[in-house]
Design a protein around this motif. Structure first.
Motif, PDB file in Angstrom:
ATOM      1  N   LYS A 124     -24.638  -2.933 -23.761  1.00  0.00           N
ATOM      2  CA  LYS A 124     -25.981  -3.492 -23.828  1.00  0.00           C
ATOM      3  C   LYS A 124     -25.966  -4.679 -24.772  1.00  0.00           C
ATOM      4  N   ILE A 125     -26.786  -5.658 -24.466  1.00  0.00           N
ATOM      5  CA  ILE A 125     -26.894  -6.842 -25.312  1.00  0.00           C
ATOM      6  C   ILE A 125     -27.923  -6.591 -26.400  1.00  0.00           C
ATOM      7  N   LYS A 126     -27.571  -6.953 -27.609  1.00  0.00           N
ATOM      8  CA  LYS A 126     -28.506  -6.817 -28.720  1.00  0.00           C
ATOM      9  C   LYS A 126     -29.068  -8.199 -29.041  1.00  0.00           C
ATOM     10  N   ILE A 127     -30.338  -8.382 -28.812  1.00  0.00           N
ATOM     11  CA  ILE A 127     -30.996  -9.641 -29.128  1.00  0.00           C
ATOM     12  C   ILE A 127     -31.031  -9.788 -30.651  1.00  0.00           C
ATOM     13  N   GLY A 128     -30.646 -10.949 -31.134  1.00  0.00           N
ATOM     14  CA  GLY A 128     -30.666 -11.197 -32.566  1.00  0.00           C
ATOM     15  C   GLY A 128     -29.408 -10.745 -33.295  1.00  0.00           C
ATOM     16  N   ALA A 129     -28.348 -10.449 -32.548  1.00  0.00           N
ATOM     17  CA  ALA A 129     -27.086 -10.046 -33.192  1.00  0.00           C
ATOM     18  C   ALA A 129     -26.584 -11.190 -34.071  1.00  0.00           C
ATOM     19  N   LYS A 130     -25.977 -10.842 -35.178  1.00  0.00           N
ATOM     20  CA  LYS A 130     -25.507 -11.851 -36.125  1.00  0.00           C
ATOM     21  C   LYS A 130     -24.039 -11.607 -36.479  1.00  0.00           C
ATOM     22  N   LYS A 131     -23.409 -12.671 -36.917  1.00  0.00           N
ATOM     23  CA  LYS A 131     -22.043 -12.675 -37.435  1.00  0.00           C
ATOM     24  C   LYS A 131     -21.054 -11.999 -36.488  1.00  0.00           C
ATOM     25  N   LEU A 132     -20.333 -10.998 -36.973  1.00  0.00           N
ATOM     26  CA  LEU A 132     -19.281 -10.375 -36.181  1.00  0.00           C
ATOM     27  C   LEU A 132     -19.837  -9.694 -34.939  1.00  0.00           C
ATOM     28  N   GLU A 133     -20.967  -9.057 -35.076  1.00  0.00           N
ATOM     29  CA  GLU A 133     -21.587  -8.394 -33.921  1.00  0.00           C
ATOM     30  C   GLU A 133     -21.895  -9.410 -32.814  1.00  0.00           C
ATOM     31  N   ALA A 134     -22.380 -10.586 -33.188  1.00  0.00           N
ATOM     32  CA  ALA A 134     -22.674 -11.638 -32.212  1.00  0.00           C
ATOM     33  C   ALA A 134     -21.389 -12.159 -31.565  1.00  0.00           C
ATOM     34  N   LEU A 135     -20.336 -12.300 -32.358  1.00  0.00           N
ATOM     35  CA  LEU A 135     -19.058 -12.766 -31.831  1.00  0.00           C
ATOM     36  C   LEU A 135     -18.490 -11.773 -30.824  1.00  0.00           C
ATOM     37  N   LEU A 136     -18.513 -10.499 -31.150  1.00  0.00           N
ATOM     38  CA  LEU A 136     -18.005  -9.477 -30.229  1.00  0.00           C
ATOM     39  C   LEU A 136     -18.834  -9.445 -28.950  1.00  0.00           C
ATOM     40  N   GLN A 137     -20.120  -9.650 -29.087  1.00  0.00           N
ATOM     41  CA  GLN A 137     -21.004  -9.693 -27.918  1.00  0.00           C
ATOM     42  C   GLN A 137     -20.671 -10.911 -27.047  1.00  0.00           C
ATOM     43  N   GLU A 138     -20.351 -12.026 -27.690  1.00  0.00           N
ATOM     44  CA  GLU A 138     -19.968 -13.245 -26.975  1.00  0.00           C
ATOM     45  C   GLU A 138     -18.674 -13.025 -26.187  1.00  0.00           C
ATOM     46  N   ILE A 139     -17.697 -12.377 -26.817  1.00  0.00           N
ATOM     47  CA  ILE A 139     -16.430 -12.066 -26.148  1.00  0.00           C
ATOM     48  C   ILE A 139     -16.693 -11.151 -24.952  1.00  0.00           C
ATOM     49  N   ASN A 140     -17.489 -10.135 -25.171  1.00  0.00           N
ATOM     50  CA  ASN A 140     -17.788  -9.176 -24.119  1.00  0.00           C
ATOM     51  C   ASN A 140     -18.486  -9.848 -22.931  1.00  0.00           C
ATOM     52  N   THR A 141     -19.444 -10.706 -23.225  1.00  0.00           N
ATOM     53  CA  THR A 141     -20.167 -11.398 -22.155  1.00  0.00           C
ATOM     54  C   THR A 141     -19.221 -12.249 -21.330  1.00  0.00           C
ATOM     55  N   LEU A 142     -18.343 -12.989 -21.995  1.00  0.00           N
ATOM     56  CA  LEU A 142     -17.383 -13.829 -21.282  1.00  0.00           C
ATOM     57  C   LEU A 142     -16.470 -12.994 -20.398  1.00  0.00           C
ATOM     58  N   LEU A 143     -15.930 -11.916 -20.953  1.00  0.00           N
ATOM     59  CA  LEU A 143     -14.925 -11.142 -20.230  1.00  0.00           C
ATOM     60  C   LEU A 143     -15.494 -10.167 -19.208  1.00  0.00           C
ATOM     61  N   CYS A 144     -16.783  -9.903 -19.264  1.00  0.00           N
ATOM     62  CA  CYS A 144     -17.412  -9.021 -18.275  1.00  0.00           C
ATOM     63  C   CYS A 144     -18.175  -9.800 -17.208  1.00  0.00           C
ATOM     64  N   THR A 145     -18.061 -11.127 -17.243  1.00  0.00           N
ATOM     65  CA  THR A 145     -18.719 -11.974 -16.252  1.00  0.00           C
ATOM     66  C   THR A 145     -17.679 -12.461 -15.259  1.00  0.00           C
ATOM     67  N   ARG A 146     -17.993 -12.329 -13.995  1.00  0.00           N
ATOM     68  CA  ARG A 146     -17.089 -12.824 -12.956  1.00  0.00           C
ATOM     69  C   ARG A 146     -17.268 -14.327 -12.815  1.00  0.00           C
ATOM     70  N   LYS A 147     -16.156 -15.054 -12.821  1.00  0.00           N
ATOM     71  CA  LYS A 147     -16.195 -16.511 -12.686  1.00  0.00           C
ATOM     72  C   LYS A 147     -16.940 -16.873 -11.396  1.00  0.00           C
ATOM     73  N   GLY A 148     -17.845 -17.838 -11.512  1.00  0.00           N
ATOM     74  CA  GLY A 148     -18.618 -18.280 -10.357  1.00  0.00           C
ATOM     75  C   GLY A 148     -20.038 -17.731 -10.333  1.00  0.00           C
ATOM     76  N   ASN A 149     -20.359 -16.793 -11.218  1.00  0.00           N
ATOM     77  CA  ASN A 149     -21.680 -16.161 -11.217  1.00  0.00           C
ATOM     78  C   ASN A 149     -22.711 -16.836 -12.113  1.00  0.00           C
ATOM     79  N   VAL A 150     -22.306 -17.782 -12.936  1.00  0.00           N
ATOM     80  CA  VAL A 150     -23.254 -18.462 -13.814  1.00  0.00           C
ATOM     81  C   VAL A 150     -23.611 -19.798 -13.157  1.00  0.00           C
ATOM     82  N   PRO A 151     -24.863 -19.966 -12.728  1.00  0.00           N
ATOM     83  CA  PRO A 151     -25.243 -21.135 -11.922  1.00  0.00           C
ATOM     84  C   PRO A 151     -24.895 -22.504 -12.506  1.00  0.00           C
TER      85      PRO A 151
END
Length: 109
Positions: free
Chosen positions: A9-36
């Motif tokens: 789940k995405i945490k709105i307002g994540a900061k520092k390390l938590e935000a970085l890990l969320q960024e990594i997760n979003t990138l790696l759980c997104t299939r290429k071609g799905n972001v308009p």
């Protein structure tokens, strides 16, 4: 630092390390071609139906390439895969071992 990639789940307002890990997760759980507006964002799934011994190196290369492009604050040191019975059924779960680049370290203290 180690990070195991899995949908979360995405945490709105994540900061520092938590935000970085969320960024990594979003990138790696997104299939290429799905972001308009950025069709290159995410992971290319060309390795999906290949045998495990062929898929793993392709997956590692794609993870490294995409993190270098989209998350320049970190350097991937290694990508390992969790050893589990699921790999027998074709499911592989990556564990990313990375370090925060020195010029960005102050952002995470």
């Amino acid at each position: 630092m180690e990070y195991i990639v899995k949908p979360q789940k995405i945490k709105i307002g994540a900061k520092k390390l938590e935000a970085l890990l969320q960024e990594i997760n979003t990138l790696l759980c997104t299939r290429k071609g799905n972001v308009p507006l950025d069709r290159e964002f995410g992971i290319d799934w060309d390795f999906v139906d290949k045998p495990i011994n062929e898929a793993k190196p392709l997956y590692v290369a794609e993870i490294s390439r995409q993190i270098e492009k989209y998350i320049p604050k970190i350097k991937v040191l290694e990508v390992q895969f969790l050893e589990q019975e699921q790999s027998y059924f074709g499911k592989i779960t990556p564990k990313i071992i990375f370090e925060i680049k020195e010029e960005y370290a102050h952002e995470f203290q």
